[in-house]
Design an enzyme around this catalytic site. Structure first.
Site, PDB file in Angstrom:
ATOM      1  N   PHE A  64       0.831  -1.209   0.000  1.00 58.65           N
ATOM      2  CA  PHE A  64       0.000   0.000   0.000  1.00 58.65           C
ATOM      3  C   PHE A  64       0.868   1.263   0.000  1.00 58.65           C
ATOM      4  CE2 PHE A  64      -3.685  -2.198   2.539  1.00 58.65           C
ATOM      5  CZ  PHE A  64      -4.122  -2.799   1.374  1.00 58.65           C
ATOM      6  N   SER A  65       2.202   1.094   0.032  1.00 55.33           N
ATOM      7  CA  SER A  65       3.074   2.274   0.169  1.00 55.33           C
ATOM      8  C   SER A  65       2.886   3.297  -0.960  1.00 55.33           C
ATOM      9  CB  SER A  65       4.535   1.846   0.265  1.00 55.33           C
ATOM     10  OG  SER A  65       4.718   1.142   1.464  1.00 55.33           O
ATOM     11  N   GLY A 107       9.477 -14.937  14.152  1.00 51.98           N
ATOM     12  CA  GLY A 107      10.217 -14.419  12.994  1.00 51.98           C
ATOM     13  C   GLY A 107      11.514 -13.759  13.426  1.00 51.98           C
ATOM     14  N   GLY A 120      13.852  -8.683   8.933  1.00 54.50           N
ATOM     15  CA  GLY A 120      14.013  -7.235   9.108  1.00 54.50           C
ATOM     16  C   GLY A 120      12.982  -6.641  10.060  1.00 54.50           C
ATOM     17  N   LEU A 139       2.089  -7.904  12.244  1.00 59.93           N
ATOM     18  CA  LEU A 139       2.602  -6.792  11.438  1.00 59.93           C
ATOM     19  C   LEU A 139       2.028  -6.789  10.020  1.00 59.93           C
ATOM     20  CD1 LEU A 139       6.344  -6.514  12.520  1.00 59.93           C
ATOM     21  CD2 LEU A 139       4.267  -5.887  13.740  1.00 59.93           C
ATOM     22  N   LYS A 143      15.619  -6.040   3.249  1.00 51.18           N
ATOM     23  CA  LYS A 143      15.978  -5.044   4.276  1.00 51.18           C
ATOM     24  C   LYS A 143      17.388  -5.224   4.838  1.00 51.18           C
ATOM     25  CE  LYS A 143      11.323  -3.868   5.539  1.00 51.18           C
ATOM     26  NZ  LYS A 143      10.231  -3.910   6.488  1.00 51.18           N
ATOM     27  N   ASN A 161      14.766   0.165   6.009  1.00 50.28           N
ATOM     28  CA  ASN A 161      13.552   0.223   5.184  1.00 50.28           C
ATOM     29  C   ASN A 161      13.424   1.548   4.434  1.00 50.28           C
ATOM     30  OD1 ASN A 161      12.786   1.902   7.352  1.00 50.28           O
ATOM     31  ND2 ASN A 161      10.629   1.414   7.007  1.00 50.28           N
ATOM     32  N   GLY A 169      -1.272  -4.646  11.184  1.00 53.28           N
ATOM     33  CA  GLY A 169      -0.100  -3.892  10.729  1.00 53.28           C
ATOM     34  C   GLY A 169      -0.389  -2.534  10.109  1.00 53.28           C
ATOM     35  N   THR A 219      11.629  -3.230   1.149  1.00 49.80           N
ATOM     36  CA  THR A 219      10.770  -4.175   1.851  1.00 49.80           C
ATOM     37  C   THR A 219      11.213  -5.607   1.589  1.00 49.80           C
ATOM     38  OG1 THR A 219       8.478  -4.728   2.386  1.00 49.80           O
ATOM     39  CG2 THR A 219       8.929  -4.201   0.086  1.00 49.80           C
TER      40      THR A 219
END
Ligand code: NAP
Length: 275
Positions: free
Chosen positions: A15-16, A124, A127, A220, A65, A86, A243, A61
């Site tokens: 969505f960036s 996890g 990054g 996230l 990263k 990032n 997230g 992303t």
């Protein structure tokens, strides 16, 4: 016209571009933000060609990263500690400076709980996990961290690294051994990509055995807005966070690094409505 972009693979979920293009428009900045999808085998060649182009900044992303770090000319000290980048600012002389704004975005939605978070389970070790670990160790009173990851070595490396900068009781637990772990924690975080894309019907770990009534379950992932992991926690009546707030607040911090400007509250409200 200024040019910004997000480097990653795959980028269909991102969505960036929507966030940054809306921000440029609403703040009257003549700039465009695009997706730069790069397959692993082309990464080095493509990044080197971007270094010669007309770009002012990038987001980085999944899965790059950490891999981007050798291509930077400078790295800010906190981001160096985190070990993941990032955001890149292209300086006047064309040099690339790396930053991490994920930890800023990560902390915002848990700000009001910060004093109560003493223990956590982090799923996890990529990054995003590194940013979460740094944010928690720098800004909360956390005493105990359990970390699990599919790739054991990567998880253990992260645990060893945490011990170099934080006085936290930090343990790595193999994913397969997690079923024997009965400890209840204040915060459970999914920092893996399990729950999105082709893995949208999966949960990385069942959060319920590690939770009690006040546990916060934080994923996230922002697309889908409610992952299987959050659905399970929600059904058990737990406090859940997705997230999306992290996405918006890390984007604002990147935008500030590039332009010196913050998002307006009108823009933030609009973003929460449309995303
Ligand atoms: P990354 O560095 O590539 O790390 C990916 C992590 O996911 C690693 O721990 C990896 O384990 C694990 N993983 C991937 N596929 C798996 C599978 N099939 N089974 C088990 N574990 C698996 O990526 P990242 O940048 O940390 O991003 C991770 C996630 O966080 C993504 O979903 C991303 O969208 C999300 N994120 C959200 C925001 C936000 O603003 N909301 C910001 C950053 C990241 P291995 O070590 O075994 O490969």
């Amino acid at each position: 016209m200024q040019n910004y972009g997000i480097i990653g693979y795959p980028l269909s979920h991102s969505f960036s571009p929507v966030i940054h293009n809306m921000a440029f428009k609403s703040l009257g900045i003549n700039a465009e933000y695009s997706k730069i999808e790069i397959k692993e085998e082309n990464f080095e060649r493509h990044v080197l060609s971007l270094k010669k182009g007309n770009w002012q900044g990038f987001n980085i992303t999944i899965p790059y990263k950490e891999k981007i770090i050798p291509f930077l000319d400078k790295i800010d000290p906190i981001s160096e500690k985190i070990g993941a980048i990032n955001t890149i600012k292209v300086e006047e002389d064309g040099g690339w400076t790396g930053f991490n704004t994920d930890y800023i975005g990560f902390l915002k939605p848990i700000q009001s709980h910060i004093d109560k978070i003493k223990s956590c389970l982090i799923i996890g070790a990529g990054g995003a996990a590194r940013a979460a670990v740094y944010g928690l160790s720098a800004k909360t009173k956390i005493e105990k961290m359990l970390i699990t990851n599919r790739t054991i070595k990567r998880g253990q490396i992260l645990v060893d690294q945490i011990k170099t900068f934080a006085k936290i009781n930090c343990l790595f637990i193999d994913l397969t051994e997690l079923k024997n772990e009965k400890e209840k924690v204040d915060l459970i975080i999914n920092t893996t990509s399990v729950g999105m894309g082709a893995q949208k019907d999966k949960m990385p770990v069942d959060p319920i055995p590690f939770s009690y009534k006040n546990t916060i379950v934080y994923d996230l992932i922002y697309n889908p807005v409610q992952t299987q992991f959050l659905k399970a926690a929600d059904s058990a009546g737990l406090n859940t966070i997705n997230g999306l707030p992290m996405l918006i607040w890390q984007a604002e911090a990147s935008f500030n690094i590039w332009t010196g400007k913050d998002f307006t509250s009108v823009l933030v409200n609009q973003l929460f409505k449309i995303l």
